[in-house]
Write an enzyme that holds these catalytic residues in place. Structure first.
Site, mmCIF file in Angstrom:
data_model
loop_
_atom_site.group_PDB
_atom_site.id
_atom_site.type_symbol
_atom_site.label_atom_id
_atom_site.label_comp_id
_atom_site.label_asym_id
_atom_site.label_seq_id
_atom_site.Cartn_x
_atom_site.Cartn_y
_atom_site.Cartn_z
ATOM 1 C CD1 TRP A 1 -2.497 1.940 0.635
ATOM 2 C CD2 TRP A 1 -1.324 2.247 2.513
ATOM 3 N NE1 TRP A 1 -2.845 3.178 1.150
ATOM 4 C CE2 TRP A 1 -2.139 3.388 2.307
ATOM 5 C CE3 TRP A 1 -0.499 2.205 3.633
ATOM 6 C CZ2 TRP A 1 -2.133 4.473 3.177
ATOM 7 C CZ3 TRP A 1 -0.505 3.272 4.505
ATOM 8 C CH2 TRP A 1 -1.305 4.387 4.274
ATOM 9 C CG HIS A 2 3.465 2.576 3.188
ATOM 10 N ND1 HIS A 2 3.160 1.613 4.134
ATOM 11 C CD2 HIS A 2 3.232 3.762 3.803
ATOM 12 C CE1 HIS A 2 2.760 2.192 5.249
ATOM 13 N NE2 HIS A 2 2.793 3.494 5.075
ATOM 14 N N GLY A 3 3.777 1.540 -1.347
ATOM 15 C CA GLY A 3 4.399 1.653 -2.660
ATOM 16 C C GLY A 3 4.884 0.301 -3.144
#
Length: 407
Positions: A335-337
């Site tokens: 989700w962060h990257g």
């Protein structure tokens, strides 16, 4: 009109102060001017998404209409019980709710030069809110859903860009009631206190660690990158400076959002509770970015483990919990990257969680082996804080830059 980043520009706080005056006056006389709050919120949404971010504003409008249709379609399907509430419909509703976020997150992998059509500031946190509504609707917790209250909840401007992530029923309970004058004075006092503390965190301590110290440590670490594996005292400085910057900047922002919410009569949950005083990693995630941590816990970890138990995928509860940790933190990392360091960050925390559970089980079985006193508590806090700071060094991506430049 000037485009303003939330809680970044002094002009933003000026507009905010002026806009809050009628809200404060109304609340002091035990009245909630909902029509004014709606106009007030729309004005700040325009401030945020005007100018160079107008495309994001259009994306927000399209996204809101889409998510409203998903949430209400599933709500009406679920509440009009014709003995046909199939599980696959629930899964479809969840998938549809997260489709815009997935598109935003993965578009850069295929077309780095062009942002997603759904891309706008705060899409992740709005999506978490909608998914929460769908899941609570399935659980039967949400009995009624109105368009206006849905929009007020989803587009509540103090928290729109980065949380904290509220829950629909909790928000509406506050929105529907008008606090007494004494209750509101207490809220107002807490709100102003949070905003003042936010200024200290974000603009003083965040500036100290993020602008004054971090670049210097990064420069020195780059100069000493030829050391074995790039390990050097400046790199340790990067680790601590970045970790403290991340905390004070994000906690400062959250304090602003919570403070403004309190002034508007909404008791938005706090996001941070002295996380660097945690004595193990489980306690840390009960104190760090709490609304996000609890969202992932309730809607991913718990439901994933329950699914495995229901379908008897694994016999061992310990194995199910460990697999749940891996799924939970892998999803959080992605989700962060999609870069390797976010994924490694997630797997690192999953591994530490698994080891922590094993350690706690060992201590429980052999209480006499492990002393418990102030010294061991302090040592546990120090070890946990350093472990967390190391994970933030991975999260920062600086190791990637250090390795890439040093090749």
């Amino acid at each position: 009109m000037i485009n303003l980043q939330p809680y970044e520009n002094p002009m933003y706080f000026g507009y905010l102060l002026i806009g809050l005056i009628p809200v404060i006056i109304g609340m002091l006389f035990e009245k909630r001017f909902r029509w004014y709050e709606t106009i007030f919120s729309l004005f700040f949404l325009i401030l945020i998404f005007d100018g160079p971010k107008v495309a994001q504003g259009i994306a927000l409008i399209g996204y809101t209409i889409f998510e409203l249709c998903v949430a209400f379609a599933y709500f009406h399907y679920r509440t009009n019980d014709h003995s046909k509430n199939k599980t696959w419909v629930f899964y479809l509703a969840v998938i549809l709710a997260i489709v815009p976020l997935v598109i935003v997150k993965f578009t850069p992998l295929f077309d780095p030069q062009h942002p997603s059509i759904f891309g706008f500031l705060g899409i992740s946190y709005l999506t978490f809110k909608v998914v929460g509504i769908v899941m609570e609707t399935r659980d039967g917790s949400i009995k009624s859903l109105s368009i206006m209250k849905f929009l007020q909840f989803l587009l509540f401007f103090p928290t729109i860009s980065s949380g904290p992530i509220d829950r629909y029923r909790r928000f509406i309970k506050d929105y529907d009631r008008v606090p007494t004058r004494a209750q509101y004075l207490t809220l107002l006092d807490k709100g102003v206190h949070n905003i003042m503390l936010g200024f200290l965190y974000k603009f003083v301590l965040g500036y100290l660690f993020g602008t004054m110290l971090l670049p210097n440590f990064e420069h020195l670490a780059m100069l000493s990158r030829n050391n074995f594996l790039g390990i050097s005292w400046p790199l340790v400085g990067v680790m601590y400076a970045y970790s403290l910057y991340l905390f004070f900047d994000f906690a400062g922002y959250s304090l602003f959002a919570v403070g403004v919410s309190y002034i508007m009569g909404i008791e938005t949950p706090i996001n941070f509770n002295k996380p660097f005083l945690s004595w193990n990693i489980k306690e840390f995630w009960n104190r760090w970015h709490m609304t996000l941590s609890f969202w992932f816990r309730d809607y991913i970890y718990m439901r994933f483990v329950f699914f495995m138990m229901k379908h008897k995928i694994l016999k061992s509860r310990i194995a199910m919990a460990n697999l749940g940790y891996l799924v939970l933190f892998l999803v959080m990392g992605i989700w962060h990257g999609e870069t390797w360091y976010y994924i490694v960050y997630g797997l690192f925390h999953a591994t530490v969680m698994i080891l922590t559970d094993a350690w706690l089980r060992l201590k429980k079985r052999h209480k006499n082996w492990f002393p418990s006193n102030k010294f061991t508590h302090v040592m546990a806090v120090i070890m946990t804080a350093n472990m967390v700071c190391f994970s933030f060094l991975i999260f920062s991506g600086f190791l990637d830059r250090l390795w890439f430049i040093g090749r």
